[in-house]
Scaffold this motif. Sequence first.
Motif, PDB file in Angstrom:
ATOM      1  N   ALA A 123       1.937  -6.582  -3.286  1.00 42.90           N
ATOM      2  CA  ALA A 123       1.065  -6.416  -1.965  1.00 42.90           C
ATOM      3  C   ALA A 123       0.722  -5.109  -1.816  1.00 42.90           C
ATOM      4  O   ALA A 123       2.130  -4.161  -1.858  1.00 42.90           O
ATOM      5  N   VAL A 124       0.267  -4.801  -1.419  1.00 47.79           N
ATOM      6  CA  VAL A 124      -0.182  -3.430  -1.081  1.00 47.79           C
ATOM      7  C   VAL A 124      -0.969  -4.092   0.629  1.00 47.79           C
ATOM      8  O   VAL A 124      -2.162  -4.905   0.503  1.00 47.79           O
ATOM      9  N   LEU A 125      -0.331  -3.617   1.790  1.00 51.08           N
ATOM     10  CA  LEU A 125      -1.124  -3.684   2.990  1.00 51.08           C
ATOM     11  C   LEU A 125      -0.767  -2.330   3.738  1.00 51.08           C
ATOM     12  O   LEU A 125      -0.289  -0.970   3.782  1.00 51.08           O
ATOM     13  N   LEU A 126      -2.279  -2.163   4.148  1.00 49.31           N
ATOM     14  CA  LEU A 126      -2.998  -0.686   5.255  1.00 49.31           C
ATOM     15  C   LEU A 126      -3.046  -1.547   6.277  1.00 49.31           C
ATOM     16  O   LEU A 126      -3.132  -2.006   6.859  1.00 49.31           O
ATOM     17  N   PRO A 127      -1.058  -0.635   7.138  1.00 51.24           N
ATOM     18  CA  PRO A 127      -1.515  -1.101   8.674  1.00 51.24           C
ATOM     19  C   PRO A 127      -2.922  -1.519   8.645  1.00 51.24           C
ATOM     20  O   PRO A 127      -3.032  -1.428  10.072  1.00 51.24           O
ATOM     21  N   ASP A 128      -3.738   0.125   9.154  1.00 48.70           N
ATOM     22  CA  ASP A 128      -4.779   0.593  10.133  1.00 48.70           C
ATOM     23  C   ASP A 128      -5.811  -0.678  10.111  1.00 48.70           C
ATOM     24  O   ASP A 128      -6.465  -1.650  10.543  1.00 48.70           O
ATOM     25  N   ASP A 129      -5.637  -1.450   9.076  1.00 49.81           N
ATOM     26  CA  ASP A 129      -6.563  -2.968   8.648  1.00 49.81           C
ATOM     27  C   ASP A 129      -5.762  -3.998   9.438  1.00 49.81           C
ATOM     28  O   ASP A 129      -5.005  -4.613   8.293  1.00 49.81           O
ATOM     29  N   LEU A 130      -6.505  -5.099  10.786  1.00 50.37           N
ATOM     30  CA  LEU A 130      -5.501  -5.508  11.797  1.00 50.37           C
ATOM     31  C   LEU A 130      -5.988  -6.056  11.058  1.00 50.37           C
ATOM     32  O   LEU A 130      -7.325  -6.585  11.446  1.00 50.37           O
ATOM     33  N   MET A 131      -5.459  -7.613  10.611  1.00 51.16           N
ATOM     34  CA  MET A 131      -6.151  -9.299  10.170  1.00 51.16           C
ATOM     35  C   MET A 131      -5.925 -10.100  11.936  1.00 51.16           C
ATOM     36  O   MET A 131      -4.679 -10.014  11.810  1.00 51.16           O
ATOM     37  N   LEU A 132      -6.923 -10.703  11.819  1.00 49.26           N
ATOM     38  CA  LEU A 132      -6.979 -12.007  12.556  1.00 49.26           C
ATOM     39  C   LEU A 132      -7.212 -13.391  11.973  1.00 49.26           C
ATOM     40  O   LEU A 132      -8.426 -13.375  12.107  1.00 49.26           O
TER      41      LEU A 132
END
Length: 289
Positions: free
Chosen positions: A129-138
């Motif tokens: 997986a790749v997660l970009l922390p700038d994209d915060l998910m709710l």
Amino acid sequence: MIKPLRKAVLPVAGLGTRFLPATKAMAKEMLPVVDKPLIQYAVEEARAAGIELFCFVTGRGKTALVEHFDVAYELERTLEERGKRAELELLRAAAVEPGSVVTVRQQVPLGLGHAVWCARAFIGDEPFAVLLPDDLMLCDTPCLAQLAEAYRETGGNVVAIEEVPRERVSRYGVLEVERDLGRLVSVKGLVEKPPVERAPSNLTIIGRYVLMPEVIGHLARMERGAGGEVQLTDAMAKLIGHQPFHGLRYEGRRFDCGDKAGFLEAQVAFALKRPDLAPAMRAILRRYA
């Protein structure tokens, strides 16, 4: 056979220039939303999807990111002596298993594709997986958990997607759709930051991916794309036709915390989701309405 998804890459080498001077001596991924830094939200989301191993692709001045997930013996002892059990449990809940976090350096800022390539030894021959922390998910179900479920259904590559107004497509990687199945979209092409008039759709990729290790071979060619950088989207496009490739319309909301307005909105949204903070936040908002 669909291999289990155990690994996640978090590209965190960016300078955070849009948040200067706050990020002069502080990693932008350590900026807090309510009472947790962005990096912790990303790691918790990954753990909820079954991720066991993490690779932080870092740059200079980013040691606090790793230290945040280390054991703070002195702090824990002080909290225990003072009877602050709730705070102690919050710290312990954020900890990760020993040996589960590694870091690699991205010495030069050559783009997201280059950052992922820097993690090649960690990735090996496994899906990741790749997660970009700038994209915060709710999301009620964590976004990466939704992607992991889709990956188990389809195999191959799966990216989180959302529709944006047509005039904004030039900011994103954009899907060329083969079949729109509703929740899932079969992809026949990808274009990174196309001009509006050449965008194949308004379905765009956000900062959550499940990818096959073969993408590393394409990244290794160091071909430059939009902005003169090594673009992950360009390498992913080369997998299409050789492996399954789907976009997932995730259920939830994304906040662009690389943008000041998005970061401020995230503070409000996450506070309103907290029973202990929602009444106070509503009262604050009424004062400024």
